[in-house]
Design a protein around this motif. Structure first.
Motif, PDB file in Angstrom:
ATOM      1  N   LYS B 131       0.770  -1.475  -0.076  1.00  0.00           N
ATOM      2  CA  LYS B 131      -0.022   0.104   0.244  1.00  0.00           C
ATOM      3  C   LYS B 131       0.946   1.228  -0.063  1.00  0.00           C
ATOM      4  CE  LYS B 131      -4.337   2.081   2.353  1.00  0.00           C
ATOM      5  NZ  LYS B 131      -5.197   1.810   3.146  1.00  0.00           N
ATOM      6  N   THR B 132       0.565   2.119  -0.750  1.00  0.00           N
ATOM      7  CA  THR B 132       1.250   3.258  -1.075  1.00  0.00           C
ATOM      8  C   THR B 132       1.078   4.464   0.161  1.00  0.00           C
ATOM      9  OG1 THR B 132      -0.055   4.498  -2.509  1.00  0.00           O
ATOM     10  CG2 THR B 132       1.644   3.122  -3.591  1.00  0.00           C
ATOM     11  N   MET B 133       1.703   5.518   0.482  1.00  0.00           N
ATOM     12  CA  MET B 133       1.490   6.420   1.281  1.00  0.00           C
ATOM     13  C   MET B 133       0.256   7.216   1.006  1.00  0.00           C
ATOM     14  SD  MET B 133       5.208   7.128   2.737  1.00  0.00           S
ATOM     15  CE  MET B 133       4.917   8.650   3.730  1.00  0.00           C
ATOM     16  N   THR B 134       0.155   7.082  -0.450  1.00  0.00           N
ATOM     17  CA  THR B 134      -1.040   7.986  -1.069  1.00  0.00           C
ATOM     18  C   THR B 134      -2.372   7.252  -0.806  1.00  0.00           C
ATOM     19  OG1 THR B 134      -0.688   6.996  -3.060  1.00  0.00           O
ATOM     20  CG2 THR B 134       0.266   9.252  -2.642  1.00  0.00           C
ATOM     21  N   GLY B 135      -2.242   5.990  -0.129  1.00  0.00           N
ATOM     22  CA  GLY B 135      -3.587   5.126  -0.069  1.00  0.00           C
ATOM     23  C   GLY B 135      -3.856   4.182  -0.939  1.00  0.00           C
ATOM     24  N   LEU B 136      -3.182   4.147  -2.051  1.00  0.00           N
ATOM     25  CA  LEU B 136      -3.406   3.163  -3.136  1.00  0.00           C
ATOM     26  C   LEU B 136      -2.832   1.906  -2.831  1.00  0.00           C
ATOM     27  CD1 LEU B 136      -3.993   3.103  -6.264  1.00  0.00           C
ATOM     28  CD2 LEU B 136      -1.556   3.399  -6.691  1.00  0.00           C
ATOM     29  N   GLN B 137      -3.788   0.848  -2.847  1.00  0.00           N
ATOM     30  CA  GLN B 137      -3.596  -0.558  -2.711  1.00  0.00           C
ATOM     31  C   GLN B 137      -3.025  -1.008  -3.876  1.00  0.00           C
ATOM     32  OE1 GLN B 137      -3.614  -2.201   0.338  1.00  0.00           O
ATOM     33  NE2 GLN B 137      -2.633  -3.747  -0.904  1.00  0.00           N
ATOM     34  N   ILE B 138      -1.973  -1.723  -3.985  1.00  0.00           N
ATOM     35  CA  ILE B 138      -1.200  -2.343  -4.986  1.00  0.00           C
ATOM     36  C   ILE B 138      -1.242  -3.909  -4.666  1.00  0.00           C
ATOM     37  CG2 ILE B 138       0.858  -2.719  -6.361  1.00  0.00           C
ATOM     38  CD1 ILE B 138       1.579   0.254  -5.468  1.00  0.00           C
ATOM     39  N   ASP B 139      -2.022  -4.558  -5.742  1.00  0.00           N
ATOM     40  CA  ASP B 139      -2.179  -5.967  -5.703  1.00  0.00           C
ATOM     41  C   ASP B 139      -1.035  -6.972  -5.752  1.00  0.00           C
ATOM     42  OD1 ASP B 139      -4.931  -5.740  -5.186  1.00  0.00           O
ATOM     43  OD2 ASP B 139      -5.311  -5.572  -7.326  1.00  0.00           O
ATOM     44  N   ASP B 140       0.016  -6.329  -6.632  1.00  0.00           N
ATOM     45  CA  ASP B 140       1.303  -7.011  -6.747  1.00  0.00           C
ATOM     46  C   ASP B 140       2.190  -5.969  -7.357  1.00  0.00           C
ATOM     47  OD1 ASP B 140       2.953  -8.830  -7.039  1.00  0.00           O
ATOM     48  OD2 ASP B 140       1.984 -10.134  -8.997  1.00  0.00           O
ATOM     49  N   LEU B 141       3.306  -6.114  -6.609  1.00  0.00           N
ATOM     50  CA  LEU B 141       4.469  -5.215  -7.149  1.00  0.00           C
ATOM     51  C   LEU B 141       5.243  -5.564  -8.256  1.00  0.00           C
ATOM     52  CD1 LEU B 141       5.830  -2.871  -5.584  1.00  0.00           C
ATOM     53  CD2 LEU B 141       7.611  -4.337  -4.722  1.00  0.00           C
ATOM     54  N   GLN B 142       4.838  -6.991  -8.909  1.00  0.00           N
ATOM     55  CA  GLN B 142       5.455  -7.450  -9.893  1.00  0.00           C
ATOM     56  C   GLN B 142       4.840  -6.873 -11.290  1.00  0.00           C
ATOM     57  OE1 GLN B 142       6.762 -11.826  -9.331  1.00  0.00           O
ATOM     58  NE2 GLN B 142       4.770 -11.528  -8.845  1.00  0.00           N
ATOM     59  N   THR B 143       3.779  -6.262 -11.298  1.00  0.00           N
ATOM     60  CA  THR B 143       3.026  -6.022 -12.337  1.00  0.00           C
ATOM     61  C   THR B 143       2.362  -4.516 -12.152  1.00  0.00           C
ATOM     62  OG1 THR B 143       0.944  -6.855 -11.337  1.00  0.00           O
ATOM     63  CG2 THR B 143       2.055  -8.173 -13.050  1.00  0.00           C
ATOM     64  N   PHE B 144       2.596  -3.952 -11.112  1.00  0.00           N
ATOM     65  CA  PHE B 144       2.003  -2.544 -10.959  1.00  0.00           C
ATOM     66  C   PHE B 144       2.834  -1.597 -12.088  1.00  0.00           C
ATOM     67  CE2 PHE B 144       2.087   1.687  -9.208  1.00  0.00           C
ATOM     68  CZ  PHE B 144       0.924   1.960  -9.408  1.00  0.00           C
ATOM     69  N   GLY B 145       1.959  -0.785 -12.654  1.00  0.00           N
ATOM     70  CA  GLY B 145       2.687   0.235 -13.477  1.00  0.00           C
ATOM     71  C   GLY B 145       3.076   0.022 -14.786  1.00  0.00           C
ATOM     72  N   LEU B 146       2.800  -1.448 -15.064  1.00  0.00           N
ATOM     73  CA  LEU B 146       3.248  -2.034 -16.258  1.00  0.00           C
ATOM     74  C   LEU B 146       2.241  -1.672 -17.737  1.00  0.00           C
ATOM     75  CD1 LEU B 146       4.766  -5.654 -16.042  1.00  0.00           C
ATOM     76  CD2 LEU B 146       5.835  -3.586 -17.042  1.00  0.00           C
ATOM     77  N   THR B 147       1.111  -1.694 -17.163  1.00  0.00           N
ATOM     78  CA  THR B 147       0.349  -1.347 -18.234  1.00  0.00           C
ATOM     79  C   THR B 147       0.487   0.156 -18.726  1.00  0.00           C
ATOM     80  OG1 THR B 147      -1.338  -2.675 -17.236  1.00  0.00           O
ATOM     81  CG2 THR B 147      -2.340  -1.237 -18.765  1.00  0.00           C
TER      82      THR B 147
END
Lengths: 273, 381
Positions: B131-147
């Motif tokens: 979870k980021t400090m901005t409150g964004l819950q990321i399901d998987d660090l392996q794929t986040f931001g790739l799209t």
């Protein structure tokens, strides 16, 4: 093979007709085009990719190396070399304003192929750890400047600078999510830091990263724009240097054979020489 | 060289069989040897890490003396002890040999004892939520931001492809070269082409700066990459209850035997018995001393525990205040297998190690020792 139709100029001249090629020769020349493309694209793709791996290295390889200061500085200065040389080769010999774009495009495709094959299939690193940078935006601006200015020096001054300057903003839009902050073990980290930490590279300890060192930090949060401007300045000279190298390398030069050389080549008897 | 740098001890793997996404801990201590070799850069910048065959494990947390060890540390002290703790997580199914390691800038990684960790389960089920400090819950660090990243790269490739196709559909190399030789550049690049170039340039600039502004609006609270050195105090120094002086040391090459003549002084209040000689992860145990045998963690790699053990000229405990000369012999092929006989070819033929001594009450005393060593190429009589 069909020859693409060209718009006829007022005098009815086309490239093919002025070139003096017969229709049959023109058809063969098109086949020759494809052969050249098939040979040149992999050659330059491999050479350019190797060049970037050796000179930009980890800054382009890892997401947790893409800092605000050195990444926007080192990467474009090195990545302008092949596009500038290709631009000269394509323009000087064929008046094709596509050299830089060809270089940047084959680099990005090859880089992703490398990431997929080497970093995912072979070693299992997640793609997020190896998101590369791209220089297509800068390369397109270089080709556009060349077609407008039609002069290598002005292209170096304006488009060389643009190539270095737009590197940071054109890549930031793709990489911005990786700089979101997280709290980890009571400390602030970016997601990029976390990706590099979580998926360990055994032989790459954290201290090897070169993150914001030196006097450019004086500019605080504006450090990336200072780096971008400085990268642009250096790229002016890099572009001209590599343009000249590309021009030189694409020349065909014949040396006159002297008698001694002829005798070595068996074209003249030694006694006669 | 390795015998005189970092001595790992008390290394423990909380589990050796884990499932994908299951956590385990790797803990232990290390001593930075006082007699640090000149050829190795001192531990001025150090990163605590694990060594694995690629990212088969995920690193969750690391600590050095209880301090977070996500970043590197400055100026660790020679002759002092540090303890580490790593929280790791199974990621790729299979058997992975995992080591703790201390990376020293200028020297490289100094690796601790490794253990096989068997990871079972489905590789595709691995995920690393955060979870980021901005409150964004990321399901998987392996794929986040790739799209987003791939989307931008595809967009740039599309613009480049359009520009290339604009030119590649025309007669290319040979006709253009011939026309250029005839001085008819006007046929090759028209005003229409220039106009197209200006339009593409406008599109590129719009994408660059529009994308930048949009990214800033979407992610207003971004932080730069974090770097810098942390500082950590060493573990409190334990009282020097034993002093070990190496009078002479030889290494018998044919017999693979290290033979030490030592002078040991008991400065404590209880009798001391020699229990173990450990150096560069290999351990020679006094198998006649139960406390020493009990000190070997069940997860410690068995190939690093010498089968022949430690031979002593006297098993009698050294009394408080007593100084005694003892012969200590450590014989095993592991010297060669672990490539620890580089002093045969070194310019600095010295060795180092830790001698572990025990009191009758089970208290352990760790004494550093070392000195010059002389290789013997014929069998000692």
């Amino acid at each position: 093979m069909a020859i693409p139709k060209r718009k006829v100029n007022p005098k009815g001249e086309t490239v093919i007709s002025v070139s003096g090629l017969t229709p049959k020769a023109a058809r063969y020349s098109r086949i020759f085009d494809f052969l050249v493309v098939a040979a040149v694209v992999p050659l330059f793709a491999g050479a350019f990719h190797l060049h970037v791996m050796l000179t930009v290295g980890d800054w382009d390889m890892y997401v947790d190396w893409k800092d605000r200061q050195y990444w926007p500085l080192v990467a474009p200065i090195s990545m302008i070399m092949f596009p500038a040389a290709l631009q000269a080769i394509f323009w000087v010999n064929f008046r094709l304003p596509i050299g830089a774009t060809v270089g940047a495009t084959v680099l990005l495709i090859t880089t992703w192929l490398g990431r997929y094959a080497n970093w995912w299939i072979w070693t299992g690193f997640p793609f997020t750890e190896g998101v590369p940078s791209q220089v297509i935006a800068g390369a397109l601006l270089m080709d556009m400047a060349l077609i407008v200015l039609r002069n290598s020096l002005f292209t170096s001054i304006f488009a060389g600078f643009a190539f270095g300057f737009v590197f940071w903003p054109s890549n930031y839009s793709a990489l911005a999510p990786f700089y979101l902050p997280v709290e980890h073990q009571g400390m602030v980290a970016s997601l990029a830091d976390m990706i590099g930490y979580t998926f360990p590279r055994s032989n790459m300890p954290e201290y090897l990263r070169i993150i914001e060192r030196g006097t450019l930090r004086t500019f605080g949060s504006s450090v990336s724009w200072v780096s971008a401007a400085f990268a642009g300045f250096i790229c002016i000279f890099m572009h001209q240097l590599w343009w000249q190298l590309g021009r030189f390398a694409s020349q065909t030069t014949f040396l006159k054979n002297g008698d001694v050389v002829k005798s070595f080549m068996g074209m003249k008897s030694r006694r006669a020489s | 060289m390795r015998t005189r740098t970092v001595q790992f001890y008390d290394v423990h793997f909380s589990k050796t069989d884990v499932k994908v996404n299951e956590r385990f801990e790797l803990t232990g201590k290390f001593r930075l040897m006082e007699d640090w070799p000149d050829a190795v850069t001192p531990p001025d910048i150090v990163f605590v890490s694990s060594v694995s065959p690629g990212p088969t494990i995920a690193r969750v947390e690391t600590y050095l003396n209880g301090e977070p060890a996500r970043q590197s540390f400055a100026k660790l002290e020679l002759g002092r002890d540090y303890d580490f703790r790593m929280v790791l997580e199974g990621r790729t199914p299979g058997s992975s040999h995992i080591h703790p390691s201390i990376s020293i800038k200028g020297s490289g990684p100094l690796v601790g004892p490794g253990q096989w960790i068997n990871i079972s389960g489905d590789a595709h089920s691995f995920a690393f939520p955060i979870k980021t400090m901005t409150g964004l819950q990321i399901d998987d660090l392996q794929t986040f931001g790739l799209t987003n990243a791939i989307g931008w790269h595809v967009a740039w490739l599309a613009v480049a492809a359009a520009w290339l196709l604009f030119w590649l559909v025309r007669p290319l190399f040979l006709p253009r070269w011939l026309v250029l030789q005839k001085g008819r550049e006007d046929l090759l690049v028209s005003l229409r082409d220039t106009g197209a170039g200006i339009i593409v340039a406008a599109i590129v600039l719009g994408m660059v700066f529009g994308g930048y502004v949009r990214a800033n609006q979407e992610y207003p609270y971004n932080v730069p990459l974090q770097s810098g050195l942390n500082k950590v105090a060493p573990r409190p120094a334990s009282p020097a209850d034993a002093e070990v002086k190496v009078i002479s040391a030889t290494y018998e090459v044919p017999g693979r035997s290290m033979r030490l003549a030592t002078r040991i002084t008991n400065k404590g209040s209880e009798p001391l018995s020699i229990g173990e000689l450990t150096t560069a992860n290999i351990r020679f145990l006094n198998q006649g001393l139960p406390a020493a045998v009990a000190n070997v963690d069940p997860t410690y790699p068995r190939d690093l525990v010498a089968r022949t053990g430690l031979e002593l000229s006297s098993d009698t405990p050294i009394n408080p205040g007593e100084t005694r000369e003892l012969r200590v012999e450590a014989t095993d092929a592991v010297w060669e297998l672990e490539r620890l006989v580089s002093f045969l070819t070194d310019v600095d033929s010295k060795f180092g190690g830790l001698l572990l001594l025990y009191t009758p009450s089970g208290k352990r005393v760790i004494a550093e020792m070392g000195g010059p060593i002389v290789p013997v190429f014929t069998e000692l009589k």
